[in-house]
Design a protein around this motif. Structure first.
Motif, short mmCIF file in Angstrom:
data_model
loop_
_atom_site.label_atom_id
_atom_site.label_comp_id
_atom_site.label_asym_id
_atom_site.label_seq_id
_atom_site.Cartn_x
_atom_site.Cartn_y
_atom_site.Cartn_z
N GLY A 35 -10.50 17.64 8.01
CA GLY A 35 -11.42 16.67 7.42
C GLY A 35 -12.87 17.12 7.39
N VAL A 36 -13.12 18.41 7.72
CA VAL A 36 -14.51 18.89 7.77
C VAL A 36 -15.14 18.86 6.38
CG1 VAL A 36 -15.99 20.86 8.28
CG2 VAL A 36 -14.10 20.30 9.81
N LYS A 37 -14.44 19.42 5.38
CA LYS A 37 -14.99 19.43 4.03
C LYS A 37 -15.21 18.01 3.53
CE LYS A 37 -13.09 23.84 2.39
NZ LYS A 37 -12.19 24.47 1.39
N TYR A 38 -14.28 17.13 3.87
CA TYR A 38 -14.39 15.74 3.44
C TYR A 38 -15.66 15.11 3.99
CZ TYR A 38 -13.41 10.73 3.25
OH TYR A 38 -13.51 9.39 3.05
N SER A 39 -15.90 15.28 5.29
CA SER A 39 -17.08 14.67 5.91
C SER A 39 -18.37 15.31 5.42
CB SER A 39 -16.98 14.78 7.44
OG SER A 39 -16.95 16.14 7.85
N TRP A 40 -18.28 16.53 4.91
CA TRP A 40 -19.47 17.20 4.41
C TRP A 40 -19.76 16.87 2.95
CZ3 TRP A 40 -19.22 22.92 6.55
CH2 TRP A 40 -19.44 22.88 7.93
N GLY A 41 -18.99 15.97 2.37
CA GLY A 41 -19.29 15.52 1.01
C GLY A 41 -18.73 16.42 -0.07
N ALA A 42 -17.70 17.20 0.23
CA ALA A 42 -17.09 18.05 -0.79
C ALA A 42 -16.32 17.19 -1.78
CB ALA A 42 -16.17 19.08 -0.15
N SER A 43 -16.04 17.75 -2.96
CA SER A 43 -15.23 17.05 -3.94
C SER A 43 -13.84 16.80 -3.37
CB SER A 43 -15.12 17.88 -5.22
OG SER A 43 -16.36 18.01 -5.86
N LEU A 44 -13.21 15.73 -3.85
CA LEU A 44 -11.92 15.33 -3.32
C LEU A 44 -10.89 16.45 -3.44
CD1 LEU A 44 -10.28 11.90 -3.58
CD2 LEU A 44 -8.93 13.87 -4.26
N LEU A 45 -10.83 17.09 -4.62
CA LEU A 45 -9.81 18.12 -4.82
C LEU A 45 -10.13 19.40 -4.05
CD1 LEU A 45 -8.95 17.68 -8.60
CD2 LEU A 45 -7.76 16.78 -6.58
N ASP A 46 -11.36 19.55 -3.57
CA ASP A 46 -11.71 20.67 -2.70
C ASP A 46 -11.45 20.34 -1.23
OD1 ASP A 46 -12.58 22.31 -4.79
OD2 ASP A 46 -14.57 21.40 -4.78
N ALA A 47 -11.46 19.05 -0.90
CA ALA A 47 -11.33 18.64 0.49
C ALA A 47 -9.94 18.17 0.86
CB ALA A 47 -12.34 17.52 0.79
N PHE A 48 -9.08 17.90 -0.14
CA PHE A 48 -7.75 17.36 0.13
C PHE A 48 -6.67 18.35 -0.32
CE2 PHE A 48 -10.21 13.74 0.82
CZ PHE A 48 -9.45 12.64 1.21
N THR A 49 -5.53 18.30 0.36
CA THR A 49 -4.39 19.15 0.05
C THR A 49 -3.14 18.29 -0.05
OG1 THR A 49 -5.36 21.03 1.23
CG2 THR A 49 -2.99 21.12 0.78
N PHE A 50 -2.33 18.54 -1.09
CA PHE A 50 -1.08 17.81 -1.23
C PHE A 50 0.00 18.52 -0.41
CE2 PHE A 50 2.88 16.54 -3.27
CZ PHE A 50 2.70 15.17 -3.38
N LYS A 51 0.69 17.75 0.44
CA LYS A 51 1.68 18.31 1.36
C LYS A 51 3.08 17.87 0.92
CE LYS A 51 -1.85 18.13 4.95
NZ LYS A 51 -2.30 17.53 6.22
N LEU A 94 0.86 -1.19 0.00
CA LEU A 94 0.00 0.00 0.00
C LEU A 94 0.89 1.23 0.00
CD1 LEU A 94 -2.79 1.49 0.51
CD2 LEU A 94 -2.25 1.26 2.96
N VAL A 95 0.74 2.11 -0.99
CA VAL A 95 1.54 3.33 -1.08
C VAL A 95 0.60 4.52 -0.88
CG1 VAL A 95 3.10 4.68 -2.51
CG2 VAL A 95 3.12 2.18 -2.67
N VAL A 96 0.90 5.32 0.14
CA VAL A 96 0.04 6.43 0.54
C VAL A 96 0.77 7.74 0.31
CG1 VAL A 96 -1.29 7.46 2.42
CG2 VAL A 96 -1.10 4.97 2.25
N SER A 97 0.30 8.52 -0.66
CA SER A 97 0.87 9.84 -0.92
C SER A 97 0.34 10.85 0.08
CB SER A 97 0.50 10.29 -2.34
OG SER A 97 1.12 9.46 -3.30
N PRO A 98 1.06 11.95 0.30
CA PRO A 98 0.60 12.96 1.26
C PRO A 98 -0.48 13.88 0.68
CG PRO A 98 2.70 13.62 0.35
CD PRO A 98 2.41 12.26 -0.21
N LEU A 99 -1.51 13.28 0.09
CA LEU A 99 -2.70 14.01 -0.33
C LEU A 99 -3.75 13.75 0.74
CD1 LEU A 99 -4.14 15.71 -2.55
CD2 LEU A 99 -4.91 13.53 -3.52
N ASN A 100 -3.86 14.67 1.68
CA ASN A 100 -4.63 14.43 2.89
C ASN A 100 -5.76 15.44 3.04
OD1 ASN A 100 -1.37 14.10 4.18
ND2 ASN A 100 -2.68 12.35 3.70
N PRO A 101 -6.80 15.10 3.81
CA PRO A 101 -7.90 16.04 4.03
C PRO A 101 -7.41 17.32 4.69
CG PRO A 101 -8.53 13.84 4.72
CD PRO A 101 -7.05 13.80 4.45
N SER A 102 -7.92 18.43 4.22
CA SER A 102 -7.60 19.72 4.83
C SER A 102 -8.70 20.10 5.80
CB SER A 102 -7.45 20.80 3.74
OG SER A 102 -8.59 20.82 2.90
N ASP A 103 -8.48 21.17 6.54
CA ASP A 103 -9.48 21.68 7.50
C ASP A 103 -9.93 20.61 8.48
OD1 ASP A 103 -9.39 24.12 6.15
OD2 ASP A 103 -10.94 23.50 4.75
#
Length: 666
Positions: A356-372, A345-354
């Motif tokens: 994870g609030v936007k993620y849990s609210w059903g936002a689009s992936l590219l709106d809810a995740f940030t590459f670090k 399993l390879v996990v890139s640092p594309l992680n939920p921002s804020d």
């Protein structure tokens, strides 16, 4: 003025009748009396009804579109005959429900007999009526909901029946999630069934509505857009069923009958086995032909982390079993790797921002995740024998969609090959607004990169020793991590040593090869998990504009040989699937590549068959309708096609499995 019902407006649209006061497009500015915008000079006037296009999907991409939150018009088109870009292939498709014989130019290999399946965008734009206030009067306007990313759409399934003995090809297509279009029209937007199961689309729905929709675990067959991959999934066919399966980024599997392309049902992985819990999964299952295992994972999201649950299924164990669970940061994991002894399993640092609030609210992936960029990419190694996570490696940050392959050597090293990017820019570049922007920069080209995980078993033993020592270390000693060695007396007189400082440092995954790469990479399937020589995929030629994949490439993953390239002016291929001959051939590149290609100059699509060794054309056949360009994975199922291409029964608007509630109901 006379008000029209929604059904009447839709009917008028289908007949190309303009509803009252619908000749202008409104730009919502927040004013109580918005001002009608003038009709764009380049707008296409209504045309006569096309009997082959009753829903006017041909015209859908050229309509002005606004959303409730938009303050400007979005114009996609119009497209003229002189336009030789790929843009005309990113619009609504017209399905060919009745099987058609294609006019084949060239000769197919005698052994090429079976069904070839691909997925492509089916619907990208949906028109809907909306009541608006103009100078105090309510008027009916036609609006357009538009999916915002190449990956977001209501998919179309394309089926090709190859008969190599007489060089014939039959073709048909259908949209399994047909009812999703009517629901989008009804609700003037899209409610995904799982959080972040769309990449970059304004759902045009409230946060409350999105929260309600993502509380469901499963949709209906005609509502769930399983449009990321299509495959045979052998364990499911163990009872002789003639079925093929579509998957998406959520944990859904849509079953289709290969003879009629009718929906047989939909299930989620946790219905197969409750241990396979999680709202997301990889659309790229692995099948091990030696052990006869289907391997995949689900993602069970927690507050600060995600549990990646790897499982396997066989014909003898149809409900499968859990192999191992890995706890890691939440990320978008599109694919994974399997070797004879390991799952990686390879996990890139594309992680939920804020948080994870936007993620849990059903936002689009590219709106809810940030590459670090400052955080590492982590490689988690799972032993298929010990059935647990045994080692972790790390590298500098990178982003990827697809593994190419992975294999082991005799010295216990593991090698992983990727189509790799420095960051997630490519994911944003594949949004429809960016793709259709003629001034946008060229697409980021992928690299073919190989990483080495050295001495995996030795690292596993070191980590096991460290964990055992730490399990016996008292809390005070854990605080003394700076001490080299501390002896601690036990009740039984035993003593042990606290591990040395930094002894738990994560070893590096070493990048040992980096060359120009391809996207949607395929290899000879016989070599999955084994050392190999070649990979094929779509690329960006030096002669093109760089704004779309415009060639098919064969890469030599060993040595310095130049890539072999197929290209044709103003032609844009989708995934090139490698199909080996039924009898084993010592030559790894013995076989053919099959790709659906869009010819922008002719505004036609054709199915292309190439010799995989030298990429010389063997055959092609024009298709009855344009098949939109796709970034998805297809499959070939060899075998008897005599029972295939049966005409499906006429579907009612609401089938039996759809008439009692659904994910959109309030």
């Amino acid at each position: 003025m006379e008000e029209l019902s929604e059904v009447e407006v839709i009917k008028m649209e289908d007949e190309n009748v303009v509803a009252p006061a619908a000749t202008s497009t409104l730009i919502e500015t927040g004013d109580e009396n918005p001002t009608p915008a003038t009709t764009p000079a380049n707008a296409i006037a209504p045309t006569a009804a096309d009997p082959q296009d009753p829903d006017h999907s041909k015209d859908a991409a050229v309509l002005p579109a606004t959303t409730a939150t938009s303050t400007t018009e979005v114009i996609t088109g119009p497209f003229n005959d002189e336009d030789t870009t790929f843009h005309k292939a990113l619009k609504n498709a017209i399905s060919t429900e009745t099987p058609q014989d294609l006019d084949v130019q060239g000769t197919l290999p005698d052994w090429l007999t079976g069904f070839h399946y691909t997925l492509s965008p089916g619907i990208l734009d949906v028109k809907y009526p909306k009541m608006v206030s103009v100078h105090g009067d309510l008027q009916q306007e036609t609006r357009t909901f538009t999916f915002g990313h190449w990956f977001d759409n209501i998919p179309q399934v394309n089926q090709f029946a190859f008969s190599g003995s007489d060089s014939k090809i039959k073709y048909r297509s259908t949209m399994p999630a047909h009812r999703a279009e009517s629901k989008i029209r009804q609700h003037q937007g899209y409610l995904p069934n799982q959080p972040s199961s769309i990449f970059k689309t304004d759902t045009n729905q409230s946060v409350f509505a999105r929260l309600l929709s993502t509380s469901h675990t499963q949709g209906k067959p005609s509502l769930e857009p399983c449009g990321a991959s299509i495959d045979v999934l052998p364990p499911f066919n163990a009872d002789g069923r003639r079925t093929v399966y579509c998957q998406n980024f959520a944990n859904h599997i849509l079953e289709l009958n290969t003879d009629t392309l009718e929906k047989s049902g939909i299930l989620s992985w946790d219905e197969v086995n409750p241990q396979f819990k999680g709202s997301h999964s990889s659309p790229h299952s692995h099948f091990d032909p030696v052990t006869k295992e289907l391997i995949n994972f689900t993602m069970d999201h927690g507050f600060n982390s995600t549990q990646y649950n790897f499982f396997s299924m066989t014909e003898k164990e149809p409900h499968g079993s859990l192999v191992a669970s890995v706890t890691a940061k939440t990320s978008h994991v599109h694919s994974f790797a399997v070797t004879p002894r390991y799952i990686i399993l390879v996990v890139s640092p594309l992680n939920p921002s804020d948080g994870g609030v936007k993620y849990s609210w059903g936002a689009s992936l590219l709106d809810a995740f940030t590459f670090k960029k400052t955080e590492p990419t982590l490689f988690y190694v799972v032993s298929r024998v010990k059935r647990r996570h045994i080692a972790t490696f790390k590298s500098d940050a990178f982003f990827f969609f697809h593994h190419v392959n992975a294999f082991e050597d005799a010295a216990d090293n593991v090698y992983l090959d990727f189509s790799l990017y420095g960051d997630d820019t490519i994911a944003h570049q594949l949004s429809l607004s960016a793709l259709l922007d003629r001034s946008a920069p060229a697409l980021t080209k992928p690299e073919f990169c190989r990483f080495e995980l050295a001495n995996v078993q030795a690292e596993a033993q070191r980590l096991e020793n460290y964990n055992a020592a730490m399990a016996n270390t008292g809390p005070v000693d854990k605080l003394r991590g700076f001490m080299r060695r501390v002896s601690v007396g036990q009740g039984n007189g035993a003593s042990y040593a606290v591990p040395e400082k930094n002894s738990n440092a994560i070893p590096l995954a070493i990048r040992i090869r980096s060359t120009p790469g391809v996207e949607l990479p395929r290899i000879n399937p016989i070599y999955h998990g084994l050392d190999y020589k070649y990979t094929w995929g779509v690329g960006i030629s030096e002669q093109g504009d760089g704004d779309m994949y415009d060639c098919i490439m064969k890469l030599h993953v060993k040595g310095d040989a130049e890539p072999t390239i197929w290209s044709q002016k103003n032609c844009f291929p989708s995934e090139a699937v490698f199909i080996p001959p039924p009898a084993f051939d010592q030559n790894e590149d013995a076989g053919v590549l099959v790709s659906v290609v869009y010819d922008a100059e002719a505004h036609r699509s054709f199915i292309l068959v190439l010799d995989a060794a030298d990429l010389k054309e063997k055959a092609r056949a024009m298709l009855p309708e344009v098949v939109p360009l796709s970034f998805t994975n297809g499959c070939f199922a060899a075998g008897d096609i005599s029972r295939g291409m049966q005409i499906a029964a006429a579907a009612t608007y609401f089938s039996d499995d759809e008439d009692e509630g659904d994910q959109y109901d309030d």
